[in-house]
Design a protein around this motif. Structure first.
Motif, PDB file in Angstrom:
ATOM      1  N   ILE A 172       6.704 -55.195  69.151  1.00 17.11           N
ATOM      2  CA  ILE A 172       8.118 -54.995  68.847  1.00 17.11           C
ATOM      3  C   ILE A 172       8.714 -54.278  70.053  1.00 17.11           C
ATOM      4  O   ILE A 172       8.366 -53.127  70.328  1.00 17.11           O
ATOM      5  CB  ILE A 172       8.304 -54.173  67.560  1.00 17.11           C
ATOM      6  N   THR A 173       9.587 -54.956  70.769  1.00 18.80           N
ATOM      7  CA  THR A 173      10.057 -54.412  72.051  1.00 18.80           C
ATOM      8  C   THR A 173      11.088 -53.305  71.915  1.00 18.80           C
ATOM      9  O   THR A 173      11.235 -52.494  72.809  1.00 18.80           O
ATOM     10  CB  THR A 173      10.639 -55.530  72.939  1.00 18.80           C
ATOM     11  N   GLY A 174      11.792 -53.225  70.832  1.00 21.96           N
ATOM     12  CA  GLY A 174      12.811 -52.185  70.678  1.00 21.96           C
ATOM     13  C   GLY A 174      12.714 -51.514  69.333  1.00 21.96           C
ATOM     14  O   GLY A 174      13.699 -51.421  68.603  1.00 21.96           O
ATOM     15  N   ALA A 175      11.546 -51.022  68.985  1.00 23.91           N
ATOM     16  CA  ALA A 175      11.323 -50.435  67.664  1.00 23.91           C
ATOM     17  C   ALA A 175      12.189 -49.198  67.448  1.00 23.91           C
ATOM     18  O   ALA A 175      12.378 -48.390  68.353  1.00 23.91           O
ATOM     19  CB  ALA A 175       9.851 -50.068  67.500  1.00 23.91           C
ATOM     20  N   SER A 176      12.698 -49.055  66.252  1.00 23.27           N
ATOM     21  CA  SER A 176      13.519 -47.893  65.917  1.00 23.27           C
ATOM     22  C   SER A 176      12.647 -46.647  65.812  1.00 23.27           C
ATOM     23  O   SER A 176      11.451 -46.729  65.502  1.00 23.27           O
ATOM     24  CB  SER A 176      14.241 -48.112  64.592  1.00 23.27           C
ATOM     25  N   LYS A 177      13.227 -45.503  66.064  1.00 20.48           N
ATOM     26  CA  LYS A 177      12.500 -44.240  65.953  1.00 20.48           C
ATOM     27  C   LYS A 177      12.005 -44.044  64.517  1.00 20.48           C
ATOM     28  O   LYS A 177      10.942 -43.487  64.293  1.00 20.48           O
ATOM     29  CB  LYS A 177      13.374 -43.076  66.388  1.00 20.48           C
ATOM     30  N   GLU A 178      12.774 -44.528  63.535  1.00 21.22           N
ATOM     31  CA  GLU A 178      12.378 -44.391  62.139  1.00 21.22           C
ATOM     32  C   GLU A 178      11.098 -45.178  61.837  1.00 21.22           C
ATOM     33  O   GLU A 178      10.288 -44.765  61.016  1.00 21.22           O
ATOM     34  CB  GLU A 178      13.512 -44.865  61.210  1.00 21.22           C
ATOM     35  N   LEU A 179      10.923 -46.302  62.505  1.00 19.95           N
ATOM     36  CA  LEU A 179       9.706 -47.094  62.328  1.00 19.95           C
ATOM     37  C   LEU A 179       8.498 -46.293  62.815  1.00 19.95           C
ATOM     38  O   LEU A 179       7.460 -46.260  62.166  1.00 19.95           O
ATOM     39  CB  LEU A 179       9.802 -48.421  63.076  1.00 19.95           C
ATOM     40  N   PHE A 180       8.646 -45.630  63.954  1.00 18.04           N
ATOM     41  CA  PHE A 180       7.572 -44.767  64.444  1.00 18.04           C
ATOM     42  C   PHE A 180       7.307 -43.623  63.465  1.00 18.04           C
ATOM     43  O   PHE A 180       6.170 -43.292  63.190  1.00 18.04           O
ATOM     44  CB  PHE A 180       7.947 -44.178  65.817  1.00 18.04           C
ATOM     45  N   ALA A 181       8.351 -43.020  62.962  1.00 18.28           N
ATOM     46  CA  ALA A 181       8.217 -41.861  62.068  1.00 18.28           C
ATOM     47  C   ALA A 181       7.462 -42.210  60.799  1.00 18.28           C
ATOM     48  O   ALA A 181       6.799 -41.347  60.213  1.00 18.28           O
ATOM     49  CB  ALA A 181       9.591 -41.313  61.737  1.00 18.28           C
ATOM     50  N   GLU A 182       7.524 -43.448  60.360  1.00 15.79           N
ATOM     51  CA  GLU A 182       6.838 -43.870  59.149  1.00 15.79           C
ATOM     52  C   GLU A 182       5.326 -43.671  59.241  1.00 15.79           C
ATOM     53  O   GLU A 182       4.676 -43.400  58.259  1.00 15.79           O
ATOM     54  CB  GLU A 182       7.155 -45.351  58.878  1.00 15.79           C
ATOM     55  N   TYR A 183       4.776 -43.814  60.440  1.00 11.39           N
ATOM     56  CA  TYR A 183       3.317 -43.762  60.588  1.00 11.39           C
ATOM     57  C   TYR A 183       2.795 -42.618  61.421  1.00 11.39           C
ATOM     58  O   TYR A 183       1.641 -42.597  61.787  1.00 11.39           O
ATOM     59  CB  TYR A 183       2.819 -45.105  61.154  1.00 11.39           C
ATOM     60  N   ILE A 184       3.646 -41.684  61.772  1.00 13.44           N
ATOM     61  CA  ILE A 184       3.176 -40.543  62.575  1.00 13.44           C
ATOM     62  C   ILE A 184       3.353 -39.264  61.793  1.00 13.44           C
ATOM     63  O   ILE A 184       4.286 -39.050  61.124  1.00 13.44           O
ATOM     64  CB  ILE A 184       3.914 -40.483  63.911  1.00 13.44           C
TER      65      ILE A 184
END
Length: 184
Positions: A172-184
């Motif tokens: 995913i070339t432009g993933a949202s910060k919220e997408l990262f936050a889901e798994y970190i």
């Protein structure tokens, strides 16, 4: 930081407890993960010196008595593997929004893919999820610049391609910060 990682996956929970005990008594290793996993299996992941992990795995295999599903030994494992397994990775403040994900049918294969990925490109390994609550599957996530993430994902896939365990891979070339936050 351990130099090697080892894993044994068993089809019996009772055998899993016995194998875990045997492995921990066989050599000086660090227990990284030990738990029941879907669908009714038991997973033991250890770290330590290569010789200790090798000895521990050998002892565990001997006690497994026909319940061994899969095993893994990666000497000289990349140090990013350990925090990613434990879920203790912070997203860098200057993170790049490319996100790479590899999904596998087995826990051992996702660890192999993750190690190959981070050794192939300048990426940050942010998560390795093994088996729990996902039907025995595994997935890993890396972030970095787009080209590095693509290189890392392809290297991880190449490492496991002959095992027949790849479910999917995504960049995913432009993933949202919220997408990262889901798994970190």
């Amino acid at each position: 930081m351990p130099a090697a990682i080892g894993m044994i996956e068993l089809s019996s929970i009772a055998a899993g407890f016995q194998v875990q005990d045997t492995m921990l008594k066989a050599a000086e290793v660090e227990l990284l993960v030990a738990r029941t996993v879907c669908p009714g299996k038991y997973l033991v992941i250890i770290g330590g010196k290569v010789s200790s992990v090798t000895a521990s795995l050998r002892s565990g295999r001997q006690v497994a008595e026909g319940f061994l599903v899969d095993d893994l030994l990666i000497p000289n494992v990349d140090p990013m593997i350990f925090p990613a397994l434990s879920g203790c990775v912070d997203l860098p403040h200057n993170y790049q929004r490319a996100l790479g994900i590899i999904e596998t049918f087995s826990s051992a294969s996702v660890i192999k893919a993750a190690d190959a990925s981070v050794k192939a490109a300048q990426v940050k390994l942010i998560r390795i999820h093994v088996a729990m609550a996902i039907g025995g599957k595994g997935f890993m996530m890396v972030c970095g610049d787009v080209e590095s993430v693509k290189t890392a994902v392809e290297a991880g896939v190449a490492r496991i391609k002959n095992d027949g365990v790849l479910v999917n891979r995504v960049v995913i070339t432009g993933a949202s910060k919220e997408l990262f936050a889901e798994y970190i």
